[in-house]
Design an enzyme around this catalytic site. Structure first.
Site, PDB file in Angstrom:
ATOM      1  N   TYR A 108      37.342  -7.658 -23.409  1.00 45.28           N
ATOM      2  CA  TYR A 108      37.710  -6.787 -24.536  1.00 45.28           C
ATOM      3  C   TYR A 108      38.091  -7.687 -25.700  1.00 45.28           C
ATOM      4  CZ  TYR A 108      39.886  -3.119 -27.315  1.00 45.28           C
ATOM      5  OH  TYR A 108      40.214  -2.259 -28.340  1.00 45.28           O
ATOM      6  N   ASP A 162      34.990   7.201 -26.948  1.00 49.35           N
ATOM      7  CA  ASP A 162      34.097   7.018 -28.090  1.00 49.35           C
ATOM      8  C   ASP A 162      33.014   5.971 -27.820  1.00 49.35           C
ATOM      9  OD1 ASP A 162      36.085   5.107 -28.050  1.00 49.35           O
ATOM     10  OD2 ASP A 162      36.802   5.476 -30.085  1.00 49.35           O
ATOM     11  N   HIS A 163      33.040   5.352 -26.652  1.00 50.62           N
ATOM     12  CA  HIS A 163      31.995   4.437 -26.201  1.00 50.62           C
ATOM     13  C   HIS A 163      31.158   5.115 -25.118  1.00 50.62           C
ATOM     14  CE1 HIS A 163      33.724   0.531 -27.821  1.00 50.62           C
ATOM     15  NE2 HIS A 163      34.748   1.360 -27.952  1.00 50.62           N
ATOM     16  N   ASP A 219      33.252  -4.962 -24.271  1.00 51.82           N
ATOM     17  CA  ASP A 219      33.304  -4.542 -25.666  1.00 51.82           C
ATOM     18  C   ASP A 219      33.610  -5.787 -26.485  1.00 51.82           C
ATOM     19  OD1 ASP A 219      33.855  -3.581 -28.159  1.00 51.82           O
ATOM     20  OD2 ASP A 219      35.445  -2.201 -27.544  1.00 51.82           O
ATOM     21  N   ASN A 228      33.990   0.889 -22.135  1.00 47.20           N
ATOM     22  CA  ASN A 228      35.298   0.981 -22.794  1.00 47.20           C
ATOM     23  C   ASN A 228      35.758   2.425 -22.627  1.00 47.20           C
ATOM     24  OD1 ASN A 228      37.300   1.623 -24.786  1.00 47.20           O
ATOM     25  ND2 ASN A 228      36.801  -0.269 -25.863  1.00 47.20           N
ATOM     26  N   ASN A 273      33.253  -6.034 -29.758  1.00 52.07           N
ATOM     27  CA  ASN A 273      33.639  -5.720 -31.133  1.00 52.07           C
ATOM     28  C   ASN A 273      32.849  -6.548 -32.146  1.00 52.07           C
ATOM     29  OD1 ASN A 273      35.560  -3.541 -31.399  1.00 52.07           O
ATOM     30  ND2 ASN A 273      36.977  -4.786 -30.191  1.00 52.07           N
TER      31      ASN A 273
END
Length: 258
Positions: free
Chosen positions: A106, A249-250, A147, A7, A149
């Site tokens: 995603y 941030d990944h 990702d 990501n 989530n």
């Protein structure tokens, strides 16, 4: 064959970090998420100059997925999920690369929950589960990378703090149950296949000193069909990439297959 998911959190903003990572690690396939770029602003020329063919499915300011392949062009097999509850959102891209079907995913975040965003997350998950079953039926090597989530378990192995994440859509029982339903179709969680015990994180927030405190959690996953799982050699996380200047941030998460 090395396949990674990353990501990138803005492909234009993080392009120097992306190109640096491609040069340093040379994955054969890289699945990107959260491009935050329209199709016509995807940096195709720079990525081709780095030695990668690419396909992408962009969206202005939000979402967006891509698949890069070293030394070749991915052959697109699907763009968007069948019966996507909101096809305007660019969240799924699938391609064939060197005999392997690879998907860049995603999955919706779902916050705040409860509410319509969480309902959409679960509806999208249902569509993914349905499509994944059809991919399994092909008996090809398939990698569902992205990702998701979803923090798979309410343990320190997958999150720095169950208490801190308790109200987050990533850690809700419904999110975890959907991930289990997908996995129990016959998909192997590659990271846990190679690292069954202990903390493995793929995301650290920009806020509250999360990176410095190692306050992360695992939401980037590579799920392998039986034909792919039989070829699994190794899996890991390029954690150092997260610590670089102006990083996503990944952290990139990867597998190697025979």
């Amino acid at each position: 064959m090395k396949i990674a998911t990353f990501n990138i959190n803005g492909v234009r903003a993080r392009l120097p970090r992306l190109l640096e990572w491609l040069e340093e690690t040379q994955p054969d396939v890289a699945c990107l998420q959260e491009l935050k770029a329209q199709d016509d602003s995807f940096p195709e020329a720079e990525i081709r100059a780095a030695g990668y063919g690419a396909i992408w499915h962009g969206q202005k300011g939000f979402n967006g997925v891509a698949i890069l392949a070293r030394g070749t062009d991915p052959v697109e097999t699907r763009r968007g999920l069948p019966d996507d509850p909101d096809p305007a959102q660019s969240r799924y891209l699938e391609a064939a690369v060197n005999g392997v079907i690879v998907a860049s995913i995603y999955l919706p975040n779902g916050n705040p929950q409860p509410g319509p965003k969480f309902d959409y997350k679960l509806a999208w998950f249902d569509r993914l589960i349905d499509h994944a079953a059809s991919l399994l039926a092909t008996e090809h090597p398939v990698v569902l990378a992205g990702d998701y989530n979803v923090i798979p378990t309410s343990t320190h192995d997958d999150t720095f703090s169950v208490r801190a994440m308790a109200s987050d859509a990533l850690l809700q029982p419904e999110s975890q149950a959907a991930f289990r339903r997908l996995r129990f179709q016959g998909w192997t969680d590659a990271i846990r296949a190679r690292h069954p015990n202990g903390p493995v994180y793929t995301f650290w927030d920009y806020q509250a000193g999360a990176w410095a405190r190692d306050a992360g959690f695992r939401i980037d996953h590579l799920l392998l069909s039986p034909m792919a799982a039989d070829r699994l050699v190794d899996a890991g996380v390029d954690k150092a990439t997260r610590g670089k200047e102006k990083a996503s941030d990944h952290a990139p998460t990867w597998i190697t297959l025979r």
